[in-house]
Motif scaffolding. Sequence first.
Motif, PDB file in Angstrom:
ATOM      1  N   LYS A  89       0.752  -0.889   0.272  1.00  0.00           N
ATOM      2  CA  LYS A  89      -0.479   0.113   0.215  1.00  0.00           C
ATOM      3  C   LYS A  89       0.783   1.176   0.086  1.00  0.00           C
ATOM      4  O   LYS A  89       1.805   1.166   0.393  1.00  0.00           O
ATOM      5  CB  LYS A  89      -1.401   0.272   1.149  1.00  0.00           C
ATOM      6  N   HIS A 129      -2.436  11.577  -0.098  1.00  0.00           N
ATOM      7  CA  HIS A 129      -3.084  10.262  -1.101  1.00  0.00           C
ATOM      8  C   HIS A 129      -2.498  11.268  -2.979  1.00  0.00           C
ATOM      9  O   HIS A 129      -3.131  11.002  -3.867  1.00  0.00           O
ATOM     10  CB  HIS A 129      -4.630  10.374  -1.027  1.00  0.00           C
ATOM     11  N   GLN A 132      -2.688  -1.077  -3.660  1.00  0.00           N
ATOM     12  CA  GLN A 132      -3.424  -0.331  -2.962  1.00  0.00           C
ATOM     13  C   GLN A 132      -3.261   1.584  -2.372  1.00  0.00           C
ATOM     14  O   GLN A 132      -1.690   1.047  -1.163  1.00  0.00           O
ATOM     15  CB  GLN A 132      -4.244  -1.044  -2.053  1.00  0.00           C
ATOM     16  N   ILE A 133      -4.422   1.652  -2.004  1.00  0.00           N
ATOM     17  CA  ILE A 133      -4.125   2.697  -0.977  1.00  0.00           C
ATOM     18  C   ILE A 133      -4.598   3.530   0.278  1.00  0.00           C
ATOM     19  O   ILE A 133      -5.783   2.328   0.219  1.00  0.00           O
ATOM     20  CB  ILE A 133      -4.617   4.372  -1.677  1.00  0.00           C
ATOM     21  N   VAL A 161      -7.683   5.226   2.561  1.00  0.00           N
ATOM     22  CA  VAL A 161      -8.669   5.951   1.869  1.00  0.00           C
ATOM     23  C   VAL A 161      -9.770   6.078   2.621  1.00  0.00           C
ATOM     24  O   VAL A 161     -10.648   4.907   3.223  1.00  0.00           O
ATOM     25  CB  VAL A 161      -8.980   5.480   0.587  1.00  0.00           C
ATOM     26  N   SER A 185     -10.803  11.789   1.148  1.00  0.00           N
ATOM     27  CA  SER A 185      -9.591  11.328   0.231  1.00  0.00           C
ATOM     28  C   SER A 185      -9.788  12.096  -0.939  1.00  0.00           C
ATOM     29  O   SER A 185     -10.966  11.723  -1.855  1.00  0.00           O
ATOM     30  CB  SER A 185      -8.890  10.075   0.308  1.00  0.00           C
ATOM     31  N   ILE A 235      -7.377  -0.161  -3.368  1.00  0.00           N
ATOM     32  CA  ILE A 235      -8.011   1.079  -1.752  1.00  0.00           C
ATOM     33  C   ILE A 235      -8.103   0.164  -0.844  1.00  0.00           C
ATOM     34  O   ILE A 235      -9.236  -1.417  -0.534  1.00  0.00           O
ATOM     35  CB  ILE A 235      -9.252   2.178  -1.729  1.00  0.00           C
ATOM     36  N   THR A 264      -9.312   1.130   4.248  1.00  0.00           N
ATOM     37  CA  THR A 264     -10.698   2.036   4.312  1.00  0.00           C
ATOM     38  C   THR A 264      -9.902   2.232   5.500  1.00  0.00           C
ATOM     39  O   THR A 264      -9.755   1.059   6.135  1.00  0.00           O
ATOM     40  CB  THR A 264     -11.899   1.932   3.975  1.00  0.00           C
ATOM     41  N   ALA A 291     -15.433   4.585  -4.418  1.00  0.00           N
ATOM     42  CA  ALA A 291     -14.172   4.135  -4.969  1.00  0.00           C
ATOM     43  C   ALA A 291     -14.728   2.779  -5.950  1.00  0.00           C
ATOM     44  O   ALA A 291     -14.677   2.721  -7.388  1.00  0.00           O
ATOM     45  CB  ALA A 291     -13.905   3.628  -3.963  1.00  0.00           C
ATOM     46  N   PHE A 318     -10.341   0.538  -9.596  1.00  0.00           N
ATOM     47  CA  PHE A 318      -9.805  -0.549  -7.866  1.00  0.00           C
ATOM     48  C   PHE A 318     -10.521  -1.550  -7.967  1.00  0.00           C
ATOM     49  O   PHE A 318     -11.947  -1.458  -8.243  1.00  0.00           O
ATOM     50  CB  PHE A 318     -10.409   0.346  -7.126  1.00  0.00           C
TER      51      PHE A 318
END
Length: 329
Positions: free
Chosen positions: A100, A121, A145-146, A149, A153, A177, A179, A191, A202
Amino acid sequence: MGVERLTEIATPGSGAARIGLGLAAVGRPAYINLGRDRDLPAERPVELMRRRSQELLDAAYAAGVRYLDAARSYGRAEEFLAGWLRDRPDAARDVVVGSKWGYTYVADWRTDAETHEVKDHGVATFERQRALTDALLGDRLDLYQIHSVTPDSPALTDRELHTRLAALAAEGVTVGISTSGPHQADAIRAALAVEVDGRPLFRTVQSTYNLLEPSAGAALAEAHAAGRAVIVKEAVANGRLTEAAEELPEALRQVAEELGATPDAVALAAVLHRPWATVVLSGAATTAQLRSNLAAADLRLDEPRLARLEELAETPQTYWHHRSELPWA
């Protein structure tokens, strides 16, 4: 691609393959899990944590775990994982590797740092951290992955970022993502709606879901129905659903005693019972914890017991406030 491989190895009935190993607790010296003073020595030099990580990776792989989870903010977790993959080429061929980006680790390997990680981000952070991840994991990275989030974001609306993520996906890396916070469901649904050139961007969602904080459940079910892989983190609530808790919920204690199981195994098993959960992460810091977590794969909870456990749910605001008060140790 990573999401197809993850879904393939973690089919219902696949036992420990539905449990992944997260390296948040062993990639850096401090974390917010309860009981770290018992799990780790007071002095935690890099080499000790490297050895602990590799012991856990060896034990997890031998038990059938095939999803391994890291992040840029987990200290040296990517480095430790990369070394393990390099030293065990046979194992490296059939694990799915996720990491991530979006938080930067800034504690300089100190347990008493005032700030341990900083969130951003933006495109610049993505490009910087992507280069660092690539230098360590290279073509072994399957999911990126982000990190954490939330509905506000910029990662949900930044079209330039989406274009760059889509380019990464075109190279074969699954983009997703994770979360956090009391409004996870809103972030997940936002998302799911993000597209680039008419295609969903995503493909994976990694969220906190446990007996105390189940509020994202409906949104995660929607993600699963939409073809996303769902990865559950913090299934034991940073230790609040384990024997490390000062006040273990009574219903959890009773069900564990009835089944002759540990509380953490019951908590993980309750999540594994959700048909939308692709993989549930163990955040073990010791091999004993890992073995206890993995026992969840063989536990069966009947509906009356599940109903008793579901009564433990807190409001999201209460849960996340409590989590924000947990000390780094």
